[in-house]
Design an enzyme around this catalytic site. Structure first.
Site, PDB file in Angstrom:
ATOM      1  N   CYS A  20      28.457  13.022  72.470  1.00 22.34           N
ATOM      2  CA  CYS A  20      27.026  13.219  72.175  1.00 22.34           C
ATOM      3  C   CYS A  20      26.483  11.905  71.618  1.00 22.34           C
ATOM      4  O   CYS A  20      27.093  10.853  71.842  1.00 22.34           O
ATOM      5  CB  CYS A  20      26.820  14.387  71.215  1.00 22.34           C
ATOM      6  SG  CYS A  20      27.612  14.173  69.600  1.00 22.34           S
ATOM      7  N   ARG A  26      27.180  17.856  67.862  1.00 20.04           N
ATOM      8  CA  ARG A  26      27.540  18.603  69.069  1.00 20.04           C
ATOM      9  C   ARG A  26      28.948  18.318  69.579  1.00 20.04           C
ATOM     10  O   ARG A  26      29.706  19.257  69.846  1.00 20.04           O
ATOM     11  CB  ARG A  26      26.511  18.315  70.179  1.00 20.04           C
ATOM     12  CG  ARG A  26      25.140  18.881  69.884  1.00 20.04           C
ATOM     13  CD  ARG A  26      24.084  18.272  70.778  1.00 20.04           C
ATOM     14  NE  ARG A  26      23.883  16.864  70.482  1.00 20.04           N
ATOM     15  CZ  ARG A  26      23.115  16.046  71.180  1.00 20.04           C
ATOM     16  NH1 ARG A  26      22.491  16.504  72.253  1.00 20.04           N
ATOM     17  NH2 ARG A  26      22.952  14.786  70.821  1.00 20.04           N
ATOM     18  N   ASP A 145      19.962  18.845  70.775  1.00 20.53           N
ATOM     19  CA  ASP A 145      20.306  18.101  69.552  1.00 20.53           C
ATOM     20  C   ASP A 145      19.819  18.886  68.335  1.00 20.53           C
ATOM     21  O   ASP A 145      18.616  19.110  68.192  1.00 20.53           O
ATOM     22  CB  ASP A 145      19.605  16.734  69.645  1.00 20.53           C
ATOM     23  CG  ASP A 145      19.945  15.843  68.469  1.00 20.53           C
ATOM     24  OD1 ASP A 145      20.522  16.339  67.483  1.00 20.53           O
ATOM     25  OD2 ASP A 145      19.620  14.645  68.546  1.00 20.53           O
TER      26      ASP A 145
HETATM   27  P1  4NP Z   1      24.818  14.612  67.600  1.00 20.35           P
HETATM   28  O1  4NP Z   1      23.522  14.740  66.618  1.00 20.35           O
HETATM   29  O2  4NP Z   1      24.477  13.592  68.644  1.00 20.35           O
HETATM   30  O3  4NP Z   1      24.981  15.975  68.115  1.00 20.35           O
HETATM   31  O4  4NP Z   1      25.962  14.147  66.690  1.00 20.35           O
HETATM   32  C1  4NP Z   1      22.887  13.656  66.037  1.00 20.35           C
HETATM   33  C2  4NP Z   1      23.483  12.954  65.027  1.00 20.35           C
HETATM   34  C3  4NP Z   1      22.830  11.897  64.424  1.00 20.35           C
HETATM   35  C4  4NP Z   1      21.570  11.557  64.850  1.00 20.35           C
HETATM   36  C5  4NP Z   1      20.952  12.257  65.868  1.00 20.35           C
HETATM   37  C6  4NP Z   1      21.608  13.302  66.460  1.00 20.35           C
HETATM   38  N1  4NP Z   1      20.885  10.485  64.212  1.00 20.35           N
HETATM   39  O5  4NP Z   1      19.706  10.254  64.549  1.00 20.35           O
HETATM   40  O6  4NP Z   1      21.463   9.811  63.348  1.00 20.35           O
END
Ligand code: 4NP
Length: 182
Positions: A20, A26, A145
């Site tokens: 992800c 995720r 997300d």
């Molecule tokens: P992930 O979620 O891609 O599912 O781990 C996120 C984690 C961090 C961020 C955005 C989405 N961020 O903007 O730091």
């Protein structure tokens, strides 16, 4: 009676990498849910399962506490530590699962960039699949997300991942019959 010796390919664990953006929500949950189903089926020694992010911003951090808590309520422990995707992932993993379309584009762009600097397998892009393409019960085409949303976002992610991971395992076992019989 003649016994069948597994080929080198067949004796290697089948390897799956979940990817992800940040590798804190995720994909760590996908790694944990898929590991749960693999263990339940008794196939733990036959798989290598990992996760990564397309950015390294959260490198070294455990998964988001909201994701860990929501998973724990379903009896699934999320234990992975965030790391960015790296060139060797294209050599080492059989299947790379993107959570959304942006993740898939970023994975494929990284492959093209890295390929100009070091040898990478020709079939790298073919290893990249969308996580939701394995869903049977959910109509979503991407795992949304949950980072900036409320608690229901984390539940939705887990609902989709449970669906996708269950049929992903069925699919891999069907396509690789040596896993279930050896
Ligand atoms: P992930 O979620 O891609 O599912 O781990 C996120 C984690 C961090 C961020 C955005 C989405 N961020 O903007 O730091």
């Amino acid at each position: 009676m003649a016994t069948q010796t597994p080929t080198t390919e067949e004796s290697k664990p089948f390897s799956v990498l979940f990817v992800c953006l940040g590798n804190i929500c995720r994909s760590p949950a996908a790694e944990a849910v898929f590991t749960h189903f693999v263990r339940r089926g008794g196939f733990e020694s036959k798989f290598r399962i990992d996760s990564a992010g397309t950015i390294g911003y959260h490198e070294g951090n455990p998964a988001d506490s909201r994701m860990r808590a929501a998973s724990k309520r379903r009896g699934i422990e999320v234990t992975s530590i965030s790391r960015p995707i790296r060139p060797s992932d294209f050599r080492e993993f059989d299947l790379i699962l993107a959570m959304d379309l942006q993740n898939r584009d970023d994975i494929l762009s990284a492959y093209e960039r890295w390929r100009t600097k070091e040898p990478l397998p020709e079939d790298g892009p073919r290893k990249v699949k969308m996580m939701c393409s394995y869903c049977k019960r959910h109509k979503e085409s991407e795992v949304p997300d949950p980072y900036y949303g409320g608690p229901q976002g984390f539940e939705k992610v887990l609902d989709i991942l449970e669906d996708a991971c269950e049929s992903l395992l069925d699919f891999i076992l069907r396509e690789n019959s040596h896993i279930a019989i050896s």
